[in-house]
Design a protein around this motif. Structure first.
Motif, PDB file in Angstrom:
ATOM      1  N   ASP A 386       0.838  -1.213   0.000  1.00  0.00           N
ATOM      2  CA  ASP A 386       0.000   0.000   0.000  1.00  0.00           C
ATOM      3  C   ASP A 386       0.865   1.253   0.000  1.00  0.00           C
ATOM      4  N   TYR A 387       1.905   1.214   0.825  1.00  0.00           N
ATOM      5  CA  TYR A 387       2.785   2.387   0.925  1.00  0.00           C
ATOM      6  C   TYR A 387       3.517   2.632  -0.389  1.00  0.00           C
ATOM      7  N   LEU A 388       4.075   1.586  -0.987  1.00  0.00           N
ATOM      8  CA  LEU A 388       4.803   1.759  -2.250  1.00  0.00           C
ATOM      9  C   LEU A 388       3.870   2.306  -3.331  1.00  0.00           C
ATOM     10  N   ASN A 389       2.629   1.821  -3.353  1.00  0.00           N
ATOM     11  CA  ASN A 389       1.671   2.300  -4.349  1.00  0.00           C
ATOM     12  C   ASN A 389       1.326   3.776  -4.153  1.00  0.00           C
ATOM     13  N   SER A 390       1.435   4.256  -2.907  1.00  0.00           N
ATOM     14  CA  SER A 390       1.071   5.648  -2.628  1.00  0.00           C
ATOM     15  C   SER A 390       2.178   6.636  -2.957  1.00  0.00           C
ATOM     16  N   ARG A 391       3.379   6.144  -3.201  1.00  0.00           N
ATOM     17  CA  ARG A 391       4.506   7.050  -3.422  1.00  0.00           C
ATOM     18  C   ARG A 391       4.446   7.673  -4.816  1.00  0.00           C
ATOM     19  N   PRO A 392       4.709   8.992  -4.903  1.00  0.00           N
ATOM     20  CA  PRO A 392       4.681   9.653  -6.211  1.00  0.00           C
ATOM     21  C   PRO A 392       5.934   9.405  -7.040  1.00  0.00           C
TER      22      PRO A 392
END
Length: 707
Positions: A386-392
């Motif tokens: 989830d965190y990796l997917n949220s990174r720009p």
């Protein structure tokens, strides 16, 4: 919500569901920087006379989003949330949960399915109270991990000052009620209070909606007559919120005493908080939620009409008691101000939208770093993904193997052609497949768990084609090096993550006497030793109770089919039934995702295993404010502070008893929470993983293990 989001740094578009008839509420918002108020009626999207139904609302939001995409969409109400969950805004919804069933009996199959779909489509679920959050996580597992607190927000109207300090003197005691007039809100009984008190008093009633009760046809006329003619009653009629608050500030005590059937409500009355902000103490029912807010010794808790009269007489005659009640209400309201709300939202926004990192962009050659994740089971990787997917600064694709050895090669080849770096979750057939095919210049990381270390896959892995193998603890790094002979600079430590923010919740009463045990199978978890600890404790204090959250061993066919496993658990359960010391002292709770809610009742989390690669349960307990208690399984001292590790069950039981008896529990659990945040908190582990993916992880990468 609009004001809070704007203060937190967002550009906000407020979409109105009704045409504007007066600018009293909307005009102040139009004047805020970065806020756009959109009226679909005024824009001609909806006829001026029509009420906007969910289907129309979804269409309006989709049109606005297509023209200028939103990063997040805050929506309140089940009907509209359910409609949006099936559309293009899914994944960006921040759903404010209020109109949901608040009792298990009210959860029909349709309601459960709808709430699950809403949860799946929501980035966050905003819950008004901790009680509502925990209930939803237990009732709808899909809400676990996404539910955060967004309590009511209260703010003083411009120019309104709180009530002056001090108890009323030299005049009648002024009581005030604001809201609807209905049987369960005890509003008719409130009109009788001036005649019941031993001091001069008057009741100021603000509102104009009198409930018509089909079960009591005489209620509405009786209530209306009391408002108009009861001695000591001053009826102000209906007023806008700002004027109602001005009238409240001119009174001495607020009335929020209700029928006991409302005590189980999972929502918090905004009127309580407004009174606190106005420095007006409130008469209200004693409930666990109210005790947490105002303290168990708050002087204006009541149950009956007699209680109300007695409490009001006491505070009218005792200035110090009145000052105490006012101070408690004022302190309770501080966490619900606009400043507190915007700070809370700013934290959620920072988690949902992390900032880009130049070193990550550099690793991608000046563009987003392309990260591939490959594995058959991502249950230990969910929040990291989830965190990796949220990174720009990252683009993430997943090659999800349908089983340990079942894979679509075409999908893997596509990932190999695209990715800058690939991370294999589990050192299994997936790692072997990618290590054989990694293209030049591409980086490959492998996360190795206990399961694979004792299989053949590490021996077959083309280690020269792997940049880093990640283990979850120093002990398992050492075991991996000893077992494989791999170069030491290839094997690094990034620990398991603990969702410390989700787990950080207030404890329930009696938690200091509650032991927690998460996952009792297989037998190497040593449930029998946990029973030894409990017996030792209950010899001196029967309040100690062991709560076990787990599937039962027969739920795992591969465990229950083994004679030695079955014998171990049959003996343990016979002991629970027959031991006088254990009788009534062991509680089995369902396995499920509601661990954070369950841990609110737990004061100590036990780890009595023969061996573990990490054992997440004590760390989760620490993040939830419980004290860890571990036996010295191999490698425990490389993960946890030795102060939490014990040589025997007798020593463990004695330490737990002393911690409670000597009043150390609160201090110890604060220490534990600080340790786990620093070493294994989700933010810390995510930062380490990002460094590794970007190729900046040193050979001796590892967390600040607890010391």
């Amino acid at each position: 919500m609009v004001q809070s989001l704007a203060r937190a740094g967002c550009e906000v578009t407020l979409v109105l569901k009704a045409p504007v008839r007066t600018g009293r509420l909307v005009d102040p918002l139009r004047g805020l920087p970065g806020v756009t108020v959109h009226s679909p009626h005024a824009a001609g999207r909806i006829p001026d006379h029509a009420v906007m139904v969910p289907r129309w609302a979804a269409g309006v939001l989709a049109e606005l989003d297509e023209a200028d995409p939103f990063d997040l969409v805050v929506v309140r109400g089940r009907q509209i949330a359910a409609k949006l969950a099936a559309g293009p805004l899914a994944g960006r919804l921040w759903t404010y949960l209020t109109d949901v069933p608040q009792h298990p009996a009210e959860f029909t199959g349709a309601a459960f399915g709808e709430l699950r779909r809403i949860a799946d489509a929501s980035r966050m679920l905003l819950c008004q109270t901790e009680e509502l959050r925990c209930f939803m996580e237990s009732a709808v597992p899909a809400t676990a991990g996404k539910s955060v607190l967004f309590p009511p927000v209260v703010a003083l109207p411009e120019g309104l000052e709180p009530r002056a300090e001090g108890a009323p003197a030299g005049r009648a005691l002024k009581l005030v009620y604001t809201g609807k007039f209905a049987p369960r809100w005890n509003t008719y009984e409130m009109t009788r209070l001036p005649a019941r008190l031993t001091v001069d008093a008057e009741v100021h009633m603000i509102g104009d909606k009198v409930h018509v009760d089909p079960g009591d046809p005489g209620y509405a006329p009786r209530m209306q007559a009391a408002l108009e003619s009861a001695p000591g009653v001053v009826w102000h009629g209906g007023h806008p919120r700002a004027e109602a608050m001005r009238l409240t500030a001119a009174c001495d005590v607020g009335l929020s005493w209700r029928h006991p059937s409302l005590d189980s409500s999972l929502e918090l009355s905004t009127k309580l908080l407004e009174c606190g902000l106005l420095n007006v103490p409130v008469v209200l029912n004693r409930t666990p939620m109210h005790e947490r807010l105002f303290g168990a010794d708050y002087p204006l808790f009541v149950a009956t009409e007699d209680d109300v009269a007695d409490a009001l007489d006491r505070v009218a005659k005792d200035p110090e008691l009145y000052a105490l009640a006012a101070a408690r209400c004022r302190a309770a309201a501080e966490d619900y101000t606009l400043d507190a709300s915007s700070a809370r939202l700013a934290g959620y926004l920072a988690d949902a939208f992390p900032a880009a990192d130049e070193k990550v962009l550099a690793a991608g050659g000046g563009r987003k770093l392309r990260v591939g994740i490959a594995g058959h089971d991502l249950k230990f990787f969910t929040r990291l993904l989830d965190y990796l997917n949220s990174r720009p600064d990252m683009e993430v694709r997943v090659d999800h193997w349908s089983a340990l050895r079942v894979h679509d090669p075409a999908k893997g080849e596509e990932l190999l052609d695209w990715a800058d770096v690939i991370l294999c979750e589990w050192c299994g057939p997936n790692a072997l497949w990618y290590a054989e095919r990694k293209r030049p210049g591409q980086r490959l990381l492998v996360r190795l768990h206990r399961f694979e270390l004792y299989a053949d896959w590490p021996r077959k892995l083309a280690i020269d084609n792997v940049d880093k193998v990640i283990c979850v603890s120093p002990h398992y790094r050492d075991l991996t090096l000893a077992k494989t002979g791999w170069p030491s600079d290839k094997v690094v430590v990034i620990p398991n993550w603990v969702d410390d923010k989700q787990l950080d919740r207030p404890k329930l009463e009696g938690a200091e006497h509650h032991l927690g045990f998460i996952g009792l199978a297989p037998s190497r978890k040593r449930f029998d030793l946990a029973l030894d600890v409990l017996e030792e404790l209950r010899r001196d204090d029967p309040r100690f109770t062991l709560f076990v959250k787990s599937k039962l061993p027969w739920d795992y066919w591969w465990i229950w089919q083994k004679p030695e496993e079955r014998a171990h658990f049959e003996e343990a359960f016979r002991r629970v039934r027959r031991s006088p010391l254990l009788s009534g002292g062991v509680v089995f709770d369902d396995y499920g995702r509601d661990v954070a809610a369950w841990l609110r009742r737990i004061g100590f989390v036990l780890s009595t295993s023969d061996d573990e690669s990490f054992h997440l349960a004590p760390a989760e307990g620490m993040a939830a404010g419980a004290v860890p208690a571990l036996l010295n399984w191999p490698g425990a001292d490389t993960i946890y502070d030795t102060r939490w590790i014990h040589r025997s069950t007798t020593e463990m039981a004695q330490s737990i008893a002393d911690t409670v008896r000597l009043g150390r529990w609160d201090a110890d659990r604060r220490d534990g929470r600080a340790q786990v945040r620093a070493a294994y908190g989700l933010d810390e582990v995510c930062a380490q993983l990002v460094d590794a993916l970007a190729g900046h992880a040193p050979a001796d990468l590892g967390p600040a293990m607890m010391r």
